[in-house]
Scaffold this motif. Sequence first.
Motif, PDB file in Angstrom:
ATOM      1  N   THR A 123      -8.555  -4.524   5.651  1.00 15.76           N
ATOM      2  CA  THR A 123      -9.128  -5.051   4.417  1.00 15.76           C
ATOM      3  C   THR A 123      -8.531  -6.407   4.055  1.00 15.76           C
ATOM      4  O   THR A 123      -9.250  -7.350   3.708  1.00 15.76           O
ATOM      5  CB  THR A 123      -8.917  -4.059   3.261  1.00 15.76           C
ATOM      6  OG1 THR A 123      -9.482  -2.801   3.628  1.00 15.76           O
ATOM      7  CG2 THR A 123      -9.576  -4.563   1.988  1.00 15.76           C
ATOM      8  N   GLN A 160      -3.470   4.874  -1.363  1.00 15.56           N
ATOM      9  CA  GLN A 160      -4.338   3.706  -1.181  1.00 15.56           C
ATOM     10  C   GLN A 160      -4.827   3.585   0.257  1.00 15.56           C
ATOM     11  O   GLN A 160      -5.984   3.223   0.514  1.00 15.56           O
ATOM     12  CB  GLN A 160      -3.573   2.433  -1.569  1.00 15.56           C
ATOM     13  CG  GLN A 160      -3.200   2.359  -3.041  1.00 15.56           C
ATOM     14  CD  GLN A 160      -2.362   1.136  -3.331  1.00 15.56           C
ATOM     15  OE1 GLN A 160      -2.882   0.038  -3.488  1.00 15.56           O
ATOM     16  NE2 GLN A 160      -1.055   1.316  -3.386  1.00 15.56           N
ATOM     17  N   ARG A 161      -3.954   3.898   1.192  1.00 16.91           N
ATOM     18  CA  ARG A 161      -4.299   3.734   2.605  1.00 16.91           C
ATOM     19  C   ARG A 161      -5.277   4.808   3.071  1.00 16.91           C
ATOM     20  O   ARG A 161      -6.314   4.511   3.673  1.00 16.91           O
ATOM     21  CB  ARG A 161      -3.026   3.778   3.449  1.00 16.91           C
ATOM     22  CG  ARG A 161      -3.254   3.581   4.942  1.00 16.91           C
ATOM     23  CD  ARG A 161      -1.975   3.803   5.729  1.00 16.91           C
ATOM     24  NE  ARG A 161      -0.915   2.886   5.366  1.00 16.91           N
ATOM     25  CZ  ARG A 161       0.194   3.240   4.726  1.00 16.91           C
ATOM     26  NH1 ARG A 161       0.383   4.494   4.339  1.00 16.91           N
ATOM     27  NH2 ARG A 161       1.114   2.353   4.439  1.00 16.91           N
ATOM     28  N   GLN A 162      -4.945   6.072   2.787  1.00 15.96           N
ATOM     29  CA  GLN A 162      -5.712   7.172   3.349  1.00 15.96           C
ATOM     30  C   GLN A 162      -6.976   7.485   2.549  1.00 15.96           C
ATOM     31  O   GLN A 162      -8.005   7.840   3.130  1.00 15.96           O
ATOM     32  CB  GLN A 162      -4.827   8.420   3.439  1.00 15.96           C
ATOM     33  CG  GLN A 162      -3.666   8.249   4.402  1.00 15.96           C
ATOM     34  CD  GLN A 162      -2.669   9.399   4.348  1.00 15.96           C
ATOM     35  OE1 GLN A 162      -2.926  10.453   3.755  1.00 15.96           O
ATOM     36  NE2 GLN A 162      -1.504   9.206   4.958  1.00 15.96           N
ATOM     37  N   ARG A 163      -6.922   7.319   1.232  1.00 15.46           N
ATOM     38  CA  ARG A 163      -8.095   7.648   0.411  1.00 15.46           C
ATOM     39  C   ARG A 163      -9.056   6.477   0.291  1.00 15.46           C
ATOM     40  O   ARG A 163     -10.280   6.655   0.271  1.00 15.46           O
ATOM     41  CB  ARG A 163      -7.624   8.093  -0.983  1.00 15.46           C
ATOM     42  CG  ARG A 163      -8.760   8.406  -1.957  1.00 15.46           C
ATOM     43  CD  ARG A 163      -9.563   9.631  -1.528  1.00 15.46           C
ATOM     44  NE  ARG A 163     -10.631   9.935  -2.468  1.00 15.46           N
ATOM     45  CZ  ARG A 163     -11.861   9.404  -2.425  1.00 15.46           C
ATOM     46  NH1 ARG A 163     -12.176   8.534  -1.453  1.00 15.46           N
ATOM     47  NH2 ARG A 163     -12.776   9.732  -3.313  1.00 15.46           N
ATOM     48  N   TRP A 164      -8.524   5.246   0.235  1.00 12.80           N
ATOM     49  CA  TRP A 164      -9.365   4.105  -0.062  1.00 12.80           C
ATOM     50  C   TRP A 164      -9.352   3.010   1.013  1.00 12.80           C
ATOM     51  O   TRP A 164     -10.046   2.001   0.867  1.00 12.80           O
ATOM     52  CB  TRP A 164      -8.955   3.493  -1.416  1.00 12.80           C
ATOM     53  CG  TRP A 164      -9.190   4.461  -2.534  1.00 12.80           C
ATOM     54  CD1 TRP A 164      -8.253   5.153  -3.229  1.00 12.80           C
ATOM     55  CD2 TRP A 164     -10.448   4.870  -3.044  1.00 12.80           C
ATOM     56  NE1 TRP A 164      -8.829   5.978  -4.160  1.00 12.80           N
ATOM     57  CE2 TRP A 164     -10.201   5.825  -4.079  1.00 12.80           C
ATOM     58  CE3 TRP A 164     -11.768   4.547  -2.760  1.00 12.80           C
ATOM     59  CZ2 TRP A 164     -11.211   6.433  -4.799  1.00 12.80           C
ATOM     60  CZ3 TRP A 164     -12.785   5.160  -3.487  1.00 12.80           C
ATOM     61  CH2 TRP A 164     -12.500   6.087  -4.492  1.00 12.80           C
ATOM     62  N   GLY A 165      -8.570   3.187   2.057  1.00  7.91           N
ATOM     63  CA  GLY A 165      -8.587   2.220   3.153  1.00  7.91           C
ATOM     64  C   GLY A 165      -7.980   0.871   2.833  1.00  7.91           C
ATOM     65  O   GLY A 165      -8.308  -0.122   3.479  1.00  7.91           O
ATOM     66  N   TRP A 166      -7.089   0.840   1.826  1.00  5.26           N
ATOM     67  CA  TRP A 166      -6.425  -0.429   1.483  1.00  5.26           C
ATOM     68  C   TRP A 166      -5.277  -0.647   2.457  1.00  5.26           C
ATOM     69  O   TRP A 166      -4.170  -0.149   2.291  1.00  5.26           O
ATOM     70  CB  TRP A 166      -5.924  -0.410   0.044  1.00  5.26           C
ATOM     71  CG  TRP A 166      -5.178  -1.663  -0.346  1.00  5.26           C
ATOM     72  CD1 TRP A 166      -3.849  -1.758  -0.631  1.00  5.26           C
ATOM     73  CD2 TRP A 166      -5.714  -2.995  -0.459  1.00  5.26           C
ATOM     74  NE1 TRP A 166      -3.515  -3.070  -0.920  1.00  5.26           N
ATOM     75  CE2 TRP A 166      -4.647  -3.841  -0.821  1.00  5.26           C
ATOM     76  CE3 TRP A 166      -6.985  -3.548  -0.284  1.00  5.26           C
ATOM     77  CZ2 TRP A 166      -4.813  -5.212  -1.017  1.00  5.26           C
ATOM     78  CZ3 TRP A 166      -7.144  -4.918  -0.475  1.00  5.26           C
ATOM     79  CH2 TRP A 166      -6.067  -5.728  -0.844  1.00  5.26           C
ATOM     80  N   ASP A 167      -5.564  -1.388   3.525  1.00  2.00           N
ATOM     81  CA  ASP A 167      -4.592  -1.599   4.582  1.00  2.00           C
ATOM     82  C   ASP A 167      -4.968  -2.873   5.339  1.00  2.00           C
ATOM     83  O   ASP A 167      -5.812  -3.657   4.882  1.00  2.00           O
ATOM     84  CB  ASP A 167      -4.529  -0.386   5.512  1.00  2.00           C
ATOM     85  CG  ASP A 167      -3.177  -0.237   6.211  1.00  2.00           C
ATOM     86  OD1 ASP A 167      -2.331  -1.140   6.085  1.00  2.00           O
ATOM     87  OD2 ASP A 167      -2.971   0.781   6.892  1.00  2.00           O
ATOM     88  N   THR A 223       0.844  -1.180   0.000  1.00  3.73           N
ATOM     89  CA  THR A 223       0.000   0.000   0.000  1.00  3.73           C
ATOM     90  C   THR A 223       0.885   1.238   0.000  1.00  3.73           C
ATOM     91  O   THR A 223       2.107   1.148   0.133  1.00  3.73           O
ATOM     92  CB  THR A 223      -0.958  -0.006   1.215  1.00  3.73           C
ATOM     93  OG1 THR A 223      -1.954   1.006   1.051  1.00  3.73           O
ATOM     94  CG2 THR A 223      -0.217   0.213   2.527  1.00  3.73           C
TER      95      THR A 223
END
Length: 278
Positions: free
Chosen positions: A195, A185-192, A181
């Motif tokens: 997920t 990806q982490r801050q805008r879409w929560g890919w962390d 990530t």
Amino acid sequence: MNQRTASGPDPLQVSVAQMHCVPGDVAANLEIIEKLVALAVQEGAKLVILPEMATTGYFISDRLDELAEAEDGPTSRRLGEIAKRNGAYLVVGAPIRAEGKFFDAQLMFSSEGDRIATYRKAHLFSAEREWFSAGDAPLVVETPLGRIGMTVCYDLIFPEYVRKLADMGADLVINSTNWITDDFQRQRWGWDAPTVTALAKTRALENGVWLAMSCCVGPEAQFDSIGHSCIVAPSGMVVASLGRSVGIASHEAVFQDADLDRWRAIATYRSDRRPELY
């Protein structure tokens, strides 16, 4: 389809190992792998799973010609020695060269040190399509430990693919991965971490199988490897997890007992499917 018969001895002590790879330094990564395997075996592990591209690091596309080896090349032989020395089954992600192509692969070794399976990642993500060729066969390996379904990273995104492994009889689905990530990806879409953990939980739950996911952790190139390697029960319960730590997480996977039978009598998800509607 929810009533399953155990195919291996119970219980099976499974360990997922989480490491911070050194890009391009195979010797350094093999040393890390050997230490992690020894640690897992000290805790009773019979099966140890390492991340995707664990022998080389992930961002090595410009060095594939140098770093990718045959599936029985020097690195593979060293991994076999590690498995034999520790008396455990070992699964490691590594780039391989075969048929004039490169593959993002998962190598499995027996406790005697023999390479008993090579799985080629079937679903390639983004720029991986420029680096690797895709594998074209799902793989479930029959072992004395049980039937093991093999996947690499992005394969886990596709429910039909993991369902195929369950339908092929997998008791345990393993995933060698390097979920990455960045700030966008982490801050805008929560890919962390939440997920990817939820993904592992869902795949275990919807198929009624054990699932073990081994990930890298820490910075590599301009990205961050998420970590959170975990072992998940057939109910979707996380029974072991590493968070952001380098090390191992272990748990005994029981393929058949009264409690599991009771759960599967409730969670009849696979037999309740109505494929004629979809």
